[in-house]
Scaffold this motif. Structure first.
Motif, PDB file in Angstrom:
ATOM      1  N   LEU A 203       0.832  -1.206   0.000  1.00  0.00           N
ATOM      2  CA  LEU A 203       0.000   0.000   0.000  1.00  0.00           C
ATOM      3  C   LEU A 203       0.866   1.255   0.000  1.00  0.00           C
ATOM      4  CD1 LEU A 203      -2.783  -1.049   2.529  1.00  0.00           C
ATOM      5  CD2 LEU A 203      -3.045  -0.730   0.065  1.00  0.00           C
ATOM      6  N   ARG A 204       1.917   1.253   0.778  1.00  0.00           N
ATOM      7  CA  ARG A 204       2.799   2.419   0.831  1.00  0.00           C
ATOM      8  C   ARG A 204       3.451   2.666  -0.531  1.00  0.00           C
ATOM      9  NH1 ARG A 204       5.425   0.923   4.763  1.00  0.00           N
ATOM     10  NH2 ARG A 204       4.478   2.186   6.411  1.00  0.00           N
ATOM     11  N   SER A 205       3.813   1.587  -1.218  1.00  0.00           N
ATOM     12  CA  SER A 205       4.410   1.717  -2.545  1.00  0.00           C
ATOM     13  C   SER A 205       3.396   2.239  -3.554  1.00  0.00           C
ATOM     14  CB  SER A 205       4.945   0.354  -2.995  1.00  0.00           C
ATOM     15  OG  SER A 205       5.434   0.405  -4.320  1.00  0.00           O
ATOM     16  N   GLY A 206       2.143   1.826  -3.421  1.00  0.00           N
ATOM     17  CA  GLY A 206       1.116   2.225  -4.376  1.00  0.00           C
ATOM     18  C   GLY A 206       0.539   3.595  -4.120  1.00  0.00           C
ATOM     19  N   PHE A 207       0.630   4.085  -2.877  1.00  0.00           N
ATOM     20  CA  PHE A 207       0.005   5.353  -2.513  1.00  0.00           C
ATOM     21  C   PHE A 207       0.995   6.247  -1.757  1.00  0.00           C
ATOM     22  CE2 PHE A 207      -3.237   2.064  -2.773  1.00  0.00           C
ATOM     23  CZ  PHE A 207      -4.165   2.638  -3.639  1.00  0.00           C
ATOM     24  N   PRO A 208       2.109   6.613  -2.398  1.00  0.00           N
ATOM     25  CA  PRO A 208       3.144   7.388  -1.703  1.00  0.00           C
ATOM     26  C   PRO A 208       2.704   8.783  -1.278  1.00  0.00           C
ATOM     27  CG  PRO A 208       3.614   7.257  -4.049  1.00  0.00           C
ATOM     28  CD  PRO A 208       2.507   6.303  -3.792  1.00  0.00           C
ATOM     29  N   SER A 209       1.894   9.464  -2.100  1.00  0.00           N
ATOM     30  CA  SER A 209       1.478  10.805  -1.717  1.00  0.00           C
ATOM     31  C   SER A 209       0.484  10.773  -0.567  1.00  0.00           C
ATOM     32  CB  SER A 209       0.892  11.560  -2.910  1.00  0.00           C
ATOM     33  OG  SER A 209      -0.234  10.896  -3.436  1.00  0.00           O
ATOM     34  N   VAL A 210      -0.363   9.748  -0.519  1.00  0.00           N
ATOM     35  CA  VAL A 210      -1.269   9.598   0.619  1.00  0.00           C
ATOM     36  C   VAL A 210      -0.463   9.424   1.895  1.00  0.00           C
ATOM     37  CG1 VAL A 210      -3.044   8.139   1.672  1.00  0.00           C
ATOM     38  CG2 VAL A 210      -3.158   8.664  -0.762  1.00  0.00           C
ATOM     39  N   ALA A 211       0.578   8.598   1.827  1.00  0.00           N
ATOM     40  CA  ALA A 211       1.433   8.374   2.993  1.00  0.00           C
ATOM     41  C   ALA A 211       2.083   9.677   3.455  1.00  0.00           C
ATOM     42  CB  ALA A 211       2.492   7.331   2.677  1.00  0.00           C
ATOM     43  N   LYS A 212       2.524  10.512   2.512  1.00  0.00           N
ATOM     44  CA  LYS A 212       3.160  11.773   2.879  1.00  0.00           C
ATOM     45  C   LYS A 212       2.148  12.767   3.443  1.00  0.00           C
ATOM     46  CE  LYS A 212       6.589  13.623   0.908  1.00  0.00           C
ATOM     47  NZ  LYS A 212       7.536  14.325   0.003  1.00  0.00           N
ATOM     48  N   LEU A 213       0.942  12.737   2.919  1.00  0.00           N
ATOM     49  CA  LEU A 213      -0.077  13.686   3.367  1.00  0.00           C
ATOM     50  C   LEU A 213      -0.493  13.446   4.819  1.00  0.00           C
ATOM     51  CD1 LEU A 213      -2.317  13.871   0.173  1.00  0.00           C
ATOM     52  CD2 LEU A 213      -1.225  15.819   1.295  1.00  0.00           C
ATOM     53  N   ILE A 214      -0.556  12.205   5.250  1.00  0.00           N
ATOM     54  CA  ILE A 214      -1.035  11.915   6.608  1.00  0.00           C
ATOM     55  C   ILE A 214       0.080  11.477   7.550  1.00  0.00           C
ATOM     56  CG2 ILE A 214      -3.341  11.336   5.783  1.00  0.00           C
ATOM     57  CD1 ILE A 214      -2.682   8.400   6.079  1.00  0.00           C
ATOM     58  N   GLY A 215       1.285  11.289   7.024  1.00  0.00           N
ATOM     59  CA  GLY A 215       2.395  10.877   7.868  1.00  0.00           C
ATOM     60  C   GLY A 215       2.549   9.369   7.916  1.00  0.00           C
ATOM     61  N   GLU A 216       3.785   8.919   8.042  1.00  0.00           N
ATOM     62  CA  GLU A 216       4.081   7.491   7.970  1.00  0.00           C
ATOM     63  C   GLU A 216       3.395   6.686   9.069  1.00  0.00           C
ATOM     64  OE1 GLU A 216       5.536   5.650   5.763  1.00  0.00           O
ATOM     65  OE2 GLU A 216       5.956   7.323   4.435  1.00  0.00           O
ATOM     66  N   GLU A 217       3.374   7.212  10.288  1.00  0.00           N
ATOM     67  CA  GLU A 217       2.762   6.458  11.382  1.00  0.00           C
ATOM     68  C   GLU A 217       1.265   6.296  11.166  1.00  0.00           C
ATOM     69  OE1 GLU A 217       2.347   6.523  16.282  1.00  0.00           O
ATOM     70  OE2 GLU A 217       3.577   8.030  15.242  1.00  0.00           O
ATOM     71  N   ASN A 218       0.597   7.378  10.802  1.00  0.00           N
ATOM     72  CA  ASN A 218      -0.837   7.294  10.534  1.00  0.00           C
ATOM     73  C   ASN A 218      -1.119   6.346   9.372  1.00  0.00           C
ATOM     74  OD1 ASN A 218      -1.740   9.029  12.541  1.00  0.00           O
ATOM     75  ND2 ASN A 218      -1.512  10.848  11.256  1.00  0.00           N
ATOM     76  N   PHE A 219      -0.288   6.443   8.340  1.00  0.00           N
ATOM     77  CA  PHE A 219      -0.507   5.579   7.175  1.00  0.00           C
ATOM     78  C   PHE A 219      -0.361   4.111   7.555  1.00  0.00           C
ATOM     79  CE2 PHE A 219       0.564   3.237   3.374  1.00  0.00           C
ATOM     80  CZ  PHE A 219      -0.363   3.721   2.454  1.00  0.00           C
ATOM     81  N   THR A 220       0.658   3.797   8.341  1.00  0.00           N
ATOM     82  CA  THR A 220       0.871   2.405   8.756  1.00  0.00           C
ATOM     83  C   THR A 220      -0.328   1.890   9.541  1.00  0.00           C
ATOM     84  OG1 THR A 220       3.278   2.665   8.808  1.00  0.00           O
ATOM     85  CG2 THR A 220       2.340   0.870  10.112  1.00  0.00           C
ATOM     86  N   ASN A 221      -0.851   2.711  10.446  1.00  0.00           N
ATOM     87  CA  ASN A 221      -1.996   2.284  11.250  1.00  0.00           C
ATOM     88  C   ASN A 221      -3.241   2.062  10.385  1.00  0.00           C
ATOM     89  OD1 ASN A 221      -0.496   2.407  13.610  1.00  0.00           O
ATOM     90  ND2 ASN A 221      -1.067   4.525  14.036  1.00  0.00           N
ATOM     91  N   ILE A 222      -3.477   2.983   9.439  1.00  0.00           N
ATOM     92  CA  ILE A 222      -4.649   2.855   8.571  1.00  0.00           C
ATOM     93  C   ILE A 222      -4.478   1.678   7.617  1.00  0.00           C
ATOM     94  CG2 ILE A 222      -5.958   3.995   6.724  1.00  0.00           C
ATOM     95  CD1 ILE A 222      -5.164   6.653   8.171  1.00  0.00           C
ATOM     96  N   ALA A 223      -3.276   1.512   7.085  1.00  0.00           N
ATOM     97  CA  ALA A 223      -3.017   0.396   6.174  1.00  0.00           C
ATOM     98  C   ALA A 223      -3.217  -0.937   6.890  1.00  0.00           C
ATOM     99  CB  ALA A 223      -1.603   0.495   5.618  1.00  0.00           C
ATOM    100  N   ARG A 224      -2.842  -1.002   8.166  1.00  0.00           N
ATOM    101  CA  ARG A 224      -3.035  -2.241   8.936  1.00  0.00           C
ATOM    102  C   ARG A 224      -4.520  -2.542   9.105  1.00  0.00           C
ATOM    103  NH1 ARG A 224       0.065  -1.137  12.801  1.00  0.00           N
ATOM    104  NH2 ARG A 224       1.848  -2.389  12.169  1.00  0.00           N
ATOM    105  N   LEU A 225      -5.307  -1.513   9.374  1.00  0.00           N
ATOM    106  CA  LEU A 225      -6.762  -1.693   9.504  1.00  0.00           C
ATOM    107  C   LEU A 225      -7.372  -2.125   8.171  1.00  0.00           C
ATOM    108  CD1 LEU A 225      -7.700   1.419  11.686  1.00  0.00           C
ATOM    109  CD2 LEU A 225      -7.647  -0.976  12.411  1.00  0.00           C
ATOM    110  N   TYR A 226      -6.928  -1.488   7.106  1.00  0.00           N
ATOM    111  CA  TYR A 226      -7.436  -1.846   5.782  1.00  0.00           C
ATOM    112  C   TYR A 226      -7.102  -3.299   5.442  1.00  0.00           C
ATOM    113  CZ  TYR A 226      -7.810  -2.042   0.694  1.00  0.00           C
ATOM    114  OH  TYR A 226      -8.127  -2.416  -0.591  1.00  0.00           O
ATOM    115  N   ALA A 227      -5.866  -3.689   5.714  1.00  0.00           N
ATOM    116  CA  ALA A 227      -5.438  -5.062   5.397  1.00  0.00           C
ATOM    117  C   ALA A 227      -6.235  -6.080   6.198  1.00  0.00           C
ATOM    118  CB  ALA A 227      -3.950  -5.223   5.662  1.00  0.00           C
TER     119      ALA A 227
END
Length: 262
Positions: free
Chosen positions: A51-75
């Protein structure tokens, strides 16, 4: 010992606090336990990285920690349905749309849709494109009565946000202007096998939608001009040609049909 069914195993793999399914062993007849936890963690890390590889700008917009937490919930709620992780996350933009803690970032899901469209364009089927020179010998009347076939990598994204400007500024703020509060529709093409997004001029999206419906250039132009008085056909057609978006032009009259290809 009975092995767990696939649905039970799948749920356990993507649910961090779930107990290992009954019936799993470590190869020596012992309960899988710790080995299963290690495997589950590796799966989670792989999905988050995809997900981080596919959505790099989303990760930058919300921050790496937030992205990791949301990606874990999505997965957890959306396990992959294909072994090809390059396609994982197709529903991630819609997931962000319904993610209440981020509802204040109204444009986030559309930025994700743009990045998903870039991935779709990258993996779309190959197709040859016509060059601008193919139009040189066509009269305006012939062009207006022609229909086109667009390449599989050509994608149109509608947005109520300055989605292209946000995406570009997020990834490269030093070389991109700050976004202005103007909605943007984006044309994604794949010239030279490299997906490229380009904001469309007013009326451009309506013109391309009409072409996709199978209307002629003239019909599409009429439709776009009716919605946007300042519609610029030359600029829109230029974006289609420079992006390698047109694979065929079919010129039809009462006597014959001519197909222009590469």
């Amino acid at each position: 010992m009975t092995s767990p069914d696939q649905s039970t195993l799948r749920r356990a793999i993507v649910t961090p606090d779930a107990a290992p399914p009954t019936g799993l062993s470590d190869g020596h007849g012992r309960p899988a336990g710790r080995r299963f936890s290690v495997y589950r963690n590796n799966v989670a890390v792989s999905l988050i990285d995809a997900l981080r590889s596919g959505f790099p700008s989303v990760a930058k917009l919300i921050g790496e920690e937030n992205f990791t937490n949301i990606a874990r919930l999505y997965a957890r709620d959306n396990p992959p349905d294909s072994p090809l992780l390059m396609h994982y996350g197709a529903s991630f933009p819609a997931y962000l749309d319904g993610f209440e803690p981020l509802s204040h970032i109204g444009y986030l899901a559309d930025v994700a849709r743009l990045e998903q469209a870039l991935r779709r364009a990258y993996h779309a089927a190959d197709s040859t494109s016509i060059s601008a020179s193919a139009l040189h010998d066509m009269s305006l009347d012939s062009l207006m009565n022609s229909k086109v076939i667009l390449t599989p990598a050509t994608i149109l994204l509608h947005s109520n946000w300055p989605v292209h400007a946000i995406w570009a500024y997020t990834l490269d703020p030093g070389n991109s202007p700050k976004p202005q509060a103007t909605p943007q529709n984006v044309l994604i093409t794949r010239p030279e096998f490299d997906p490229t997004p380009a904001p469309l001029p007013p009326g451009g999206a309506e013109f391309i939608v009409a072409l996709m419906r199978g209307e002629t250039f003239g019909q599409a132009h009429t439709h776009a001009a009716a919605t946007t008085a300042t519609f610029d056909l030359t600029r829109t057609l230029g974006l289609l040609l420079s992006g390698g978006a047109i694979s065929e032009i079919n010129m039809k009259n009462d006597h014959e049909q001519t197909v222009f290809k590469v």
